[in-house]
Design an enzyme around this catalytic site. Structure first.
Site, PDB file in Angstrom:
ATOM      1  N   ARG A 228       0.803  -1.228   0.000  1.00  7.77           N
ATOM      2  CA  ARG A 228       0.000   0.000   0.000  1.00  7.77           C
ATOM      3  C   ARG A 228       0.835   1.278   0.000  1.00  7.77           C
ATOM      4  NH1 ARG A 228      -3.962  -0.290   4.743  1.00  7.77           N
ATOM      5  NH2 ARG A 228      -2.774  -2.100   5.451  1.00  7.77           N
TER       6      ARG A 228
ATOM      7  N   THR B 269      38.641  48.117  -6.495  1.00  7.24           N
ATOM      8  CA  THR B 269      37.308  47.723  -6.957  1.00  7.24           C
ATOM      9  C   THR B 269      37.289  47.470  -8.466  1.00  7.24           C
ATOM     10  OG1 THR B 269      34.991  48.329  -6.926  1.00  7.24           O
ATOM     11  CG2 THR B 269      36.538  50.119  -7.273  1.00  7.24           C
TER      12      THR B 269
END
Ligand code: UD1
Ligand code: CA
Length: 457
Positions: free
Chosen positions: A14, A420
């Site tokens: 099941r 940066t």
């Protein structure tokens, strides 16, 4: 010796699954392992699991010292226990349990074992009373309450069917009596099966004392046969786990939306906010704030750390660190103490030293980042050329300016500064500033000229 025989040969039709029933998990742990852990905790010395369907798969999830036997055909619970005969000695106490009842608690088993031992029983069955006994074996006692036998639903007469005390499917046996009785069990019954409960009457007839211990709750005996029952069991187990953590000093803001697997340690004064999932292999320290909406899998979190709206898997995070919102720590991310891993930062296979910060929008993969390193917004550790992965080493106190790319393999030495927007492709020596980008060009009056050109068109 106290030995447990755990019946787990059934297929679990099941469940509609390609996996054997007992490997399905409840709160992150396979059902059969819940049963084994509960019986171990109650004092069982040795465990034998009876396998039938998906033998290799079940074996693969069992602990190393668990023994297994195979029941080729499922001819009944009595037949299943027979398969373990070689492991059962006359002097052993044999506990029989089912692999599909994950909610059984060790405290109940302890009381049950005591009842069996103190009463001098050859067999004892654990029972409970229920409103609707349909489907269960009924516990039949004489007028004075002594156990006579167990009758299965399909073999019961009307009077027996009315009995609401049921067989849990959990038994204690004296080894010698069990072995003797198993030889005598037959399959002449409504289901044509060798019923283990038939051994009770057989043992009684041969002079052994049979007892029934009315000491279990129906909740802990719940067998899981379908996905719906699996989900029911999960709910009950989850509530128990949450309550245990709360008893241990953890605050859980919303128990309904907190999903913590079995066997997880959480320190006291940690607060779990709603929407968290803490899964297998995780350990969380004390004084932490977890969530809302954090998913932590197989990861260790230190003390006084906060994890907000983030995903952490196979990673380690130190003390007094903040993670998230929206951070993603992947396998082998090892974040130190007093760190910050902010929003949209992904870390994979990288050591991240104490006091270092990546506050926003970074990818840090295959790296060793030292202490007090600042990783600016948008920094990418470029670790992959489409074929191979390469490693970057960034030493203590380096400052990586925003939007810089580190193309691995690379070593950025201590006390360095990356300007940066740089794309760094070569090592940066100690104390240097590295700039790797075009210089800015200014073209005066260019906008005005462009406008004119556009108008003329
Ligand atoms: C059994 C009991 C019943 C009890 C109930 C509690 C018998 C005959 N009846 O019924 O009295 O109230 O449990 O849940 O024992 N298994 C095997 N091999 C087999 C048969 C079963 O390993 O040949 C395993 C199953 O996988 C399952 C467990 O034993 O985990 C119980 O078997 P099941 O057929 O579900 O027994 P019930 O009919 O529920
Ligand atoms: Ca059953």
């Amino acid at each position: 010796m106290k030995k447990a025989v755990i019946l787990a040969a059934g297929k679990g039709t099941r469940m509609k699954s390609s996996h054997p029933k007992v490997v399905h998990k409840v709160c992150g742990k396979e059902m059969v392992n819940h049963v084994i852990d509960a019986s171990d905790k109650a004092g069982v010395d040795e465990t034998i699991v009876v396998l039938g369907h998906g033998i290799e798969e079940v074996k693969s999830i069992l602990g190393k010292d668990v023994k297994t036997v195979v029941q080729k055909e499922q001819l009944g619970t009595g037949h299943a226990v027979m398969m373990a005969d070689e492991y059962i000695g006359d002097e052993d106490t044999v506990v029989v349990l089912c692999g599909d009842t994950p909610l059984i608690v060790s405290e109940t088993l302890v009381k049950f074992f005591d009842y069996h031992d103190c009463g001098g029983y050859a067999v004892t069955v654990l029972t409970t009373k229920v409103d609707n006994p349909t489907g269960y074996g009924r516990v039949i006692r004489d007028q004075t309450g002594n156990l006579l036998k167990i009758v299965e639903q399909k073999d019961a007469n009307e009077e027996e069917k009315a009995v609401n005390e049921i067989n849990s499917g959990i038994y204690c046996f004296n080894g010698k009596y069990l072995k003797e009785s198993l030889k005598k069990i037959d399959n002449k019954n409504a289901q044509g099966e060798y019923y283990l409960p038939d051994s009770i009457e057989i043992i009684r007839m041969s002079g052994g004392k049979a007892g029934a211990f009315l000491g279990a709750s129906i909740e802990e005996l719940m067998g899981v046969n379908s996905r719906i029952q699996l989900s029911d069991a999960e709910k009950i187990m989850r509530r128990r786990i949450n309550e245990l953590h709360m008893v241990n000093g953890v605050t859980i803001i919303d128990t309904d939306s907190t999903y913590i697997d079995s066997d997880i340690e959480i320190g006291s004064d940690t607060i779990i906010f709603p929407g968290c999932m803490i899964s297998k292999g995780s350990k969380i320290g004390s004084g932490c704030k977890i969530g809302p909406y954090a998913s932590i899998e197989n990861s260790v979190i230190g003390n006084d750390t906060s994890v907000k709206k983030s995903e952490i898997i196979d990673a380690v995070v130190g003390d007094e660190t903040t993670v998230g919102p929206f951070a993603y720590l992947r396998p082998n991310a090892n974040i130190g103490n007093n760190c910050k891993i902010g929003d949209f930062v992904e870390v994979k296979n990288a050591i991240f030293g104490d006091g270092s910060k990546a506050s926003h929008l970074s990818y840090i993969g295959d790296a060793e980042v030292g202490k007090n390193v600042n990783i600016g917004c948008g920094v990418v550790f470029v670790n992959y050329d489409g074929k191979n992965k390469f490693k970057s080493i960034v030493k203590d106190n380096a400052f990586l300016g925003s939007n810089s790319n580190l193309v691995a393999p690379l070593i950025i030495e201590e006390d360095t500064f990356i300007a940066t927007g740089s794309t760094i492709t070569e090592d940066v020596p100690n104390g240097c500033l590295a700039i790797a980008r075009e210089r800015q060009v200014l073209k005066a009056g260019w906008v005005e000229k462009k406008r004119k050109r556009d108008e003329e068109k």
